[in-house]
Motif scaffolding. Structure first.
Motif, PDB file in Angstrom:
ATOM      1  N   ASN A 109     101.912  65.303  42.841  1.00 30.35           N
ATOM      2  CA  ASN A 109     102.838  66.378  42.498  1.00 30.35           C
ATOM      3  C   ASN A 109     104.129  66.329  43.323  1.00 30.35           C
ATOM      4  O   ASN A 109     105.221  66.585  42.801  1.00 30.35           O
ATOM      5  CB  ASN A 109     102.166  67.741  42.683  1.00 30.35           C
ATOM      6  N   VAL A 110     104.003  65.965  44.593  1.00 31.85           N
ATOM      7  CA  VAL A 110     105.202  65.866  45.441  1.00 31.85           C
ATOM      8  C   VAL A 110     106.056  64.673  45.014  1.00 31.85           C
ATOM      9  O   VAL A 110     107.288  64.754  44.961  1.00 31.85           O
ATOM     10  CB  VAL A 110     104.822  65.769  46.929  1.00 31.85           C
ATOM     11  N   VAL A 111     105.413  63.570  44.687  1.00 33.70           N
ATOM     12  CA  VAL A 111     106.147  62.393  44.230  1.00 33.70           C
ATOM     13  C   VAL A 111     106.888  62.695  42.933  1.00 33.70           C
ATOM     14  O   VAL A 111     108.059  62.314  42.767  1.00 33.70           O
ATOM     15  CB  VAL A 111     105.204  61.187  44.049  1.00 33.70           C
ATOM     16  N   LEU A 112     106.228  63.374  42.010  1.00 40.06           N
ATOM     17  CA  LEU A 112     106.879  63.742  40.748  1.00 40.06           C
ATOM     18  C   LEU A 112     108.138  64.553  41.001  1.00 40.06           C
ATOM     19  O   LEU A 112     109.180  64.326  40.380  1.00 40.06           O
ATOM     20  CB  LEU A 112     105.918  64.542  39.867  1.00 40.06           C
ATOM     21  N   PHE A 113     108.055  65.509  41.896  1.00 39.56           N
ATOM     22  CA  PHE A 113     109.227  66.330  42.220  1.00 39.56           C
ATOM     23  C   PHE A 113     110.368  65.468  42.762  1.00 39.56           C
ATOM     24  O   PHE A 113     111.513  65.567  42.313  1.00 39.56           O
ATOM     25  CB  PHE A 113     108.856  67.401  43.235  1.00 39.56           C
ATOM     26  N   LEU A 114     110.059  64.593  43.714  1.00 41.64           N
ATOM     27  CA  LEU A 114     111.104  63.770  44.326  1.00 41.64           C
ATOM     28  C   LEU A 114     111.737  62.811  43.326  1.00 41.64           C
ATOM     29  O   LEU A 114     112.937  62.521  43.403  1.00 41.64           O
ATOM     30  CB  LEU A 114     110.534  62.985  45.510  1.00 41.64           C
ATOM     31  N   LEU A 115     110.952  62.317  42.384  1.00 39.71           N
ATOM     32  CA  LEU A 115     111.495  61.420  41.360  1.00 39.71           C
ATOM     33  C   LEU A 115     112.401  62.146  40.385  1.00 39.71           C
ATOM     34  O   LEU A 115     113.321  61.558  39.817  1.00 39.71           O
ATOM     35  CB  LEU A 115     110.356  60.772  40.567  1.00 39.71           C
ATOM     36  N   SER A 116     112.148  63.408  40.187  1.00 40.93           N
ATOM     37  CA  SER A 116     112.778  64.157  39.098  1.00 40.93           C
ATOM     38  C   SER A 116     114.171  64.658  39.441  1.00 40.93           C
ATOM     39  O   SER A 116     114.590  64.688  40.606  1.00 40.93           O
ATOM     40  CB  SER A 116     111.896  65.352  38.719  1.00 40.93           C
ATOM     41  N   ASP A 117     114.870  65.107  38.412  1.00 42.88           N
ATOM     42  CA  ASP A 117     116.191  65.705  38.591  1.00 42.88           C
ATOM     43  C   ASP A 117     116.119  67.040  39.325  1.00 42.88           C
ATOM     44  O   ASP A 117     117.143  67.543  39.793  1.00 42.88           O
ATOM     45  CB  ASP A 117     116.867  65.903  37.236  1.00 42.88           C
ATOM     46  N   ALA A 153     111.328  62.403  30.076  1.00 40.25           N
ATOM     47  CA  ALA A 153     111.635  61.857  28.757  1.00 40.25           C
ATOM     48  C   ALA A 153     112.843  60.930  28.845  1.00 40.25           C
ATOM     49  O   ALA A 153     113.878  61.288  29.421  1.00 40.25           O
ATOM     50  CB  ALA A 153     111.917  62.988  27.769  1.00 40.25           C
ATOM     51  N   GLY A 154     112.712  59.725  28.313  1.00 37.55           N
ATOM     52  CA  GLY A 154     113.793  58.748  28.340  1.00 37.55           C
ATOM     53  C   GLY A 154     113.909  57.982  29.637  1.00 37.55           C
ATOM     54  O   GLY A 154     114.779  57.121  29.766  1.00 37.55           O
ATOM     55  N   LYS A 155     113.034  58.257  30.602  1.00 39.40           N
ATOM     56  CA  LYS A 155     113.091  57.584  31.903  1.00 39.40           C
ATOM     57  C   LYS A 155     112.099  56.421  31.956  1.00 39.40           C
ATOM     58  O   LYS A 155     110.961  56.520  31.497  1.00 39.40           O
ATOM     59  CB  LYS A 155     112.756  58.566  33.033  1.00 39.40           C
ATOM     60  N   ARG A 156     112.546  55.318  32.549  1.00 37.98           N
ATOM     61  CA  ARG A 156     111.695  54.153  32.760  1.00 37.98           C
ATOM     62  C   ARG A 156     111.299  54.116  34.229  1.00 37.98           C
ATOM     63  O   ARG A 156     112.170  54.068  35.105  1.00 37.98           O
ATOM     64  CB  ARG A 156     112.455  52.890  32.380  1.00 37.98           C
ATOM     65  N   VAL A 157     109.989  54.134  34.475  1.00 42.24           N
ATOM     66  CA  VAL A 157     109.486  54.254  35.844  1.00 42.24           C
ATOM     67  C   VAL A 157     108.571  53.078  36.169  1.00 42.24           C
ATOM     68  O   VAL A 157     107.648  52.759  35.410  1.00 42.24           O
ATOM     69  CB  VAL A 157     108.717  55.572  36.048  1.00 42.24           C
ATOM     70  N   CYS A 200     104.251  63.208  31.293  1.00 36.04           N
ATOM     71  CA  CYS A 200     105.537  63.914  31.435  1.00 36.04           C
ATOM     72  C   CYS A 200     106.654  63.240  30.634  1.00 36.04           C
ATOM     73  O   CYS A 200     107.822  63.589  30.790  1.00 36.04           O
ATOM     74  CB  CYS A 200     105.939  63.989  32.902  1.00 36.04           C
ATOM     75  N   GLY A 201     106.305  62.256  29.817  1.00 35.31           N
ATOM     76  CA  GLY A 201     107.275  61.655  28.914  1.00 35.31           C
ATOM     77  C   GLY A 201     107.891  60.357  29.356  1.00 35.31           C
ATOM     78  O   GLY A 201     108.734  59.792  28.645  1.00 35.31           O
ATOM     79  N   ALA A 202     107.495  59.831  30.513  1.00 33.99           N
ATOM     80  CA  ALA A 202     108.105  58.600  31.029  1.00 33.99           C
ATOM     81  C   ALA A 202     107.563  57.359  30.327  1.00 33.99           C
ATOM     82  O   ALA A 202     106.432  57.343  29.837  1.00 33.99           O
ATOM     83  CB  ALA A 202     107.865  58.478  32.535  1.00 33.99           C
ATOM     84  N   THR A 203     108.387  56.328  30.300  1.00 35.03           N
ATOM     85  CA  THR A 203     107.931  54.986  29.937  1.00 35.03           C
ATOM     86  C   THR A 203     107.561  54.300  31.241  1.00 35.03           C
ATOM     87  O   THR A 203     108.431  54.021  32.072  1.00 35.03           O
ATOM     88  CB  THR A 203     109.040  54.202  29.215  1.00 35.03           C
ATOM     89  N   VAL A 204     106.277  54.047  31.429  1.00 35.64           N
ATOM     90  CA  VAL A 204     105.770  53.612  32.735  1.00 35.64           C
ATOM     91  C   VAL A 204     105.367  52.142  32.705  1.00 35.64           C
ATOM     92  O   VAL A 204     104.642  51.696  31.806  1.00 35.64           O
ATOM     93  CB  VAL A 204     104.564  54.470  33.167  1.00 35.64           C
ATOM     94  N   PRO A 234     115.683  47.115  33.335  1.00 34.05           N
ATOM     95  CA  PRO A 234     115.873  47.963  34.508  1.00 34.05           C
ATOM     96  C   PRO A 234     114.982  49.204  34.469  1.00 34.05           C
ATOM     97  O   PRO A 234     114.344  49.507  33.461  1.00 34.05           O
ATOM     98  CB  PRO A 234     117.353  48.344  34.417  1.00 34.05           C
ATOM     99  N   PHE A 235     114.996  49.930  35.588  1.00 30.77           N
ATOM    100  CA  PHE A 235     114.206  51.147  35.718  1.00 30.77           C
ATOM    101  C   PHE A 235     115.093  52.288  36.211  1.00 30.77           C
ATOM    102  O   PHE A 235     116.070  52.065  36.921  1.00 30.77           O
ATOM    103  CB  PHE A 235     113.056  50.940  36.705  1.00 30.77           C
ATOM    104  N   ASP A 236     114.690  53.496  35.839  1.00 29.68           N
ATOM    105  CA  ASP A 236     115.381  54.693  36.327  1.00 29.68           C
ATOM    106  C   ASP A 236     114.752  55.205  37.619  1.00 29.68           C
ATOM    107  O   ASP A 236     115.422  55.876  38.413  1.00 29.68           O
ATOM    108  CB  ASP A 236     115.322  55.804  35.273  1.00 29.68           C
ATOM    109  N   CYS A 237     113.475  54.914  37.796  1.00 26.56           N
ATOM    110  CA  CYS A 237     112.745  55.390  38.970  1.00 26.56           C
ATOM    111  C   CYS A 237     111.771  54.317  39.447  1.00 26.56           C
ATOM    112  O   CYS A 237     111.279  53.510  38.652  1.00 26.56           O
ATOM    113  CB  CYS A 237     111.948  56.657  38.647  1.00 26.56           C
ATOM    114  N   LEU A 238     111.495  54.346  40.740  1.00 27.58           N
ATOM    115  CA  LEU A 238     110.563  53.397  41.362  1.00 27.58           C
ATOM    116  C   LEU A 238     109.682  54.142  42.352  1.00 27.58           C
ATOM    117  O   LEU A 238     110.180  54.940  43.149  1.00 27.58           O
ATOM    118  CB  LEU A 238     111.338  52.300  42.090  1.00 27.58           C
ATOM    119  N   VAL A 239     108.395  53.841  42.313  1.00 26.21           N
ATOM    120  CA  VAL A 239     107.478  54.309  43.355  1.00 26.21           C
ATOM    121  C   VAL A 239     106.838  53.093  43.997  1.00 26.21           C
ATOM    122  O   VAL A 239     106.105  52.341  43.341  1.00 26.21           O
ATOM    123  CB  VAL A 239     106.386  55.239  42.796  1.00 26.21           C
ATOM    124  N   ASN A 240     107.136  52.884  45.267  1.00 22.80           N
ATOM    125  CA  ASN A 240     106.527  51.799  46.037  1.00 22.80           C
ATOM    126  C   ASN A 240     105.220  52.315  46.647  1.00 22.80           C
ATOM    127  O   ASN A 240     105.219  52.951  47.707  1.00 22.80           O
ATOM    128  CB  ASN A 240     107.476  51.330  47.140  1.00 22.80           C
TER     129      ASN A 240
END
Length: 243
Positions: free
Chosen positions: A216-224, A6-10, A30-34, A75-81
């Motif tokens: 699921n593994v990527v979600l974990f690594l991105l998260s707090d 929530a509140g994260k830009r990915v 999960c609440g992200a702005t994607v 800007p973004f809070d998270c990035l997945v290449n």
């Protein structure tokens, strides 16, 4: 364990199909702005139809315009290449054009996108997370995969250097290294038992990965939840690289 964005830009690259597509949809749930980026506009349009909150951007990570495009949407809070290419050719038949193309997308694309997103993170004091989709092919030689194996090995080392330097800004950089993933293309490419059998025999779980298992593994690594996880390479390979 519940994970909220929530509140994260990915930003997810290569989001038109496969892992990137499912990841983008899961992040929204999960609440992200994607922001979903792909060079194939038709894939993006169908993604938007399936998941209207997703922002879509048609662009090629290997193009000269990609930096300006990223600046327009960040800007973004998270990035997945996730954007990548695979061209399979034997060593003696590997074309220079194939080699150059794979490195332009799989390596230079990751570098350019990560650099621009990280600059925006630093400028905006965002303690962000970057996850690069690598491969078990970065760790194990595979026939006909010269350029692909080399490109994914480069991604692994590039990620470590990013983690080392960006850590001072609170930005984490990690990799996931899946085995064959049963996307639509993965199922088609590995449907022949004669091809799949020898690889499956080397995987203790005796199966390939499902898309959700990578997501699921990527979600974990991105998260707090992974706030102290940095500079790692996580195999998602059923034990292939460990035995």
């Amino acid at each position: 364990m519940e994970i909220s964005f929530a509140g994260k830009r990915v930003l997810v690259t290569g989001a038109g199909q496969g892992i990137g597509r499912e990841l983008a949809k899961k992040l929204v749930s999960c609440g992200a702005t994607v922001t979903a980026l792909s060079k194939t506009e038709n894939y993006l349009k169908t993604l938007k139809d399936e998941c209207p909150p997703i922002k879509i951007v048609a662009a090629d990570v290997g193009s000269s315009e990609i930096r300006a495009i990223l600046r327009q949407h960040g800007p973004f809070d998270c990035l997945v290449n996730n954007a990548a290419l695979a061209i399979l050719e034997p060593v003696l038949e590997t074309k220079e054009e194939s080699f150059d193309l794979l490195f332009n997308v799989n390596v230079k694309g990751v570098f350019v996108v990560s650099q621009e997103v990280a600059r925006m993170m630093v400028d905006n004091k965002i303690q962000g997370s970057i996850v690069n989709i690598s491969s078990q092919a970065s760790k194990c030689a595979l026939r006909d995969h010269l350029a692909y194996c080399a490109s994914k090995s480069a991604v692994d080392m590039m990620s470590k250097v990013m983690a080392l330097e960006l850590g001072a800004h609170g930005i984490r950089v990690n990799c996931v290294n899946p085995t064959v993933v049963l996307t639509a293309m993965g199922r088609l490419g590995w449907s022949d038992p004669a091809k799949a059998g020898p690889l499956l025999q080397r995987i203790p779980l005796n199966r390939f990965a499902e898309v959700e298992e990578v997501v699921n593994v990527v979600l974990f690594l991105l998260s707090d939840k992974a706030s102290m996880v940095n500079a790692v390479e996580i195999p998602i390979d059923g034990g292939f690289l460990s035995v």
